[in-house]
Design a protein around this motif. Structure first.
Motif, PDB file in Angstrom:
ATOM      1  N   TYR A  58      32.385  38.877  42.051  1.00  0.00           N
ATOM      2  CA  TYR A  58      33.202  39.980  41.729  1.00  0.00           C
ATOM      3  C   TYR A  58      32.466  40.985  41.222  1.00  0.00           C
ATOM      4  O   TYR A  58      32.775  42.440  41.662  1.00  0.00           O
ATOM      5  CB  TYR A  58      34.358  39.581  40.702  1.00  0.00           C
ATOM      6  N   SER A 244      36.319  37.191  47.227  1.00  0.00           N
ATOM      7  CA  SER A 244      36.373  38.099  45.940  1.00  0.00           C
ATOM      8  C   SER A 244      36.860  39.524  46.419  1.00  0.00           C
ATOM      9  O   SER A 244      37.908  40.114  45.933  1.00  0.00           O
ATOM     10  CB  SER A 244      35.206  38.100  45.254  1.00  0.00           C
ATOM     11  N   LEU A 248      40.356  41.199  46.030  1.00  0.00           N
ATOM     12  CA  LEU A 248      40.480  42.619  45.341  1.00  0.00           C
ATOM     13  C   LEU A 248      41.223  43.542  46.404  1.00  0.00           C
ATOM     14  O   LEU A 248      41.998  44.439  45.863  1.00  0.00           O
ATOM     15  CB  LEU A 248      39.258  43.252  44.998  1.00  0.00           C
TER      16      LEU A 248
END
Length: 276
Positions: A58, A244, A248
């Motif tokens: 992330y 990730s 997102l």
């Protein structure tokens, strides 16, 4: 009979839960993968349960990619597309429903017939047009071809057709014109439909991949769905980072769906009913 019905309900509940688990498993696996290091992802010891909480993927997605630029591009283009589609669709539907002019039936027939033309069939002429207008790698190139949403016109027209004529006559007698009828009378009556169509249009434009992928070639102008492909190019086969970024990217749409779940369901039912 009651016992048989309970058994049927239990079987249906189990089937529904199983289907839900199957549907959610890829999301769960993406989340678990995003919390692992790249070495752990490809190791034989990686299991189904989360065994590592590594947020480096992330961190890389937020600071080592153009994710924030992709967010801005996706939000900006989706908001503009939604607003323009709703406004133009509403005005076009009002004209087709409440105004008399030559070619009205023919125009509405063309709108209905547009469902028969797949979007992929228009890619080449649209790309040539955007190139001639010098809109490649610009928001205008992303937005303009996505403003064609016939279902919005059809849904609005069906609503306007159902409004009692006495209401229109009363407004006209009071001196009101088409502007008053549309924006001060009809629009407040159909806020529910407008909200539902707005949400589904926003989600569709946010998730659009094919056209933005073709019209945008510079990384800082890409939208979220297209930008995900660049993460793979930048890092190679980096599963944790890819997952990730994907999570997102999906987060705003998931949050919007959870907040407006009822409206999204209504919009899907409306559009399905029209297409059916």
């Amino acid at each position: 009979m009651t016992g048989q019905r309970r058994l049927e309900n239990l079987v249906l509940t189990c089937i529904t839960l199983l289907a839900g688990l199957i549907w959610m498993f890829p999301l769960y696996w993406a989340f678990v993968t995003s919390l692992r290091s790249e070495n752990r992802v490809v190791s034989d010891e990686a299991g189904l349960l989360p065994d590592e909480f590594n947020f480096s993927a992330y961190r890389d997605a937020l600071f080592d990619t153009s994710l924030m630029d992709w967010y801005v591009n996706s939000i900006g283009t989706s908001v503009i597309i939604t607003a323009v589609v709703l406004l133009t669709g509403m005005m076009c539907a009002y004209a087709l429903s409440q105004m008399q002019f030559p070619g009205r039936r023919l125009l509405y027939g063309i709108v209905l017939a547009s469902f028969m033309v797949p979007a992929q069939a228009l890619v080449v002429p649209q790309f040539v047009l955007m190139n001639d207008l010098n809109l490649i790698n610009k928001w205008g190139g992303i937005i303009l071809p996505q403003l064609i949403v016939p279902v919005v016109i059809i849904v609005y027209k069906q609503f306007f057709d159902a409004v009692p004529k006495e209401m229109k006559e009363a407004v006209v007698l009071d001196g009101g014109g088409d502007y008053t009828l549309l924006f001060k009378v009809y629009l407040p009556l159909n806020w529910g439909i407008t909200t539902a169509l707005g949400i589904i249009t926003f989600i569709m434009s946010w998730n659009a991949f094919l056209w933005p992928f073709l019209v945008i070639t510079t990384e800082n102008m890409m939208t979220i769905p297209v930008g995900i492909t660049q993460v793979n190019d930048a890092f190679g086969v980096a599963y944790a980072r890819i997952m990730s970024v994907a999570l997102l990217a999906a987060a705003p749409v998931v949050i919007a769906y959870l907040i407006f779940q009822k409206r999204v369901t209504e919009a899907v039912m409306i559009s399905s009913g029209v297409k059916g």
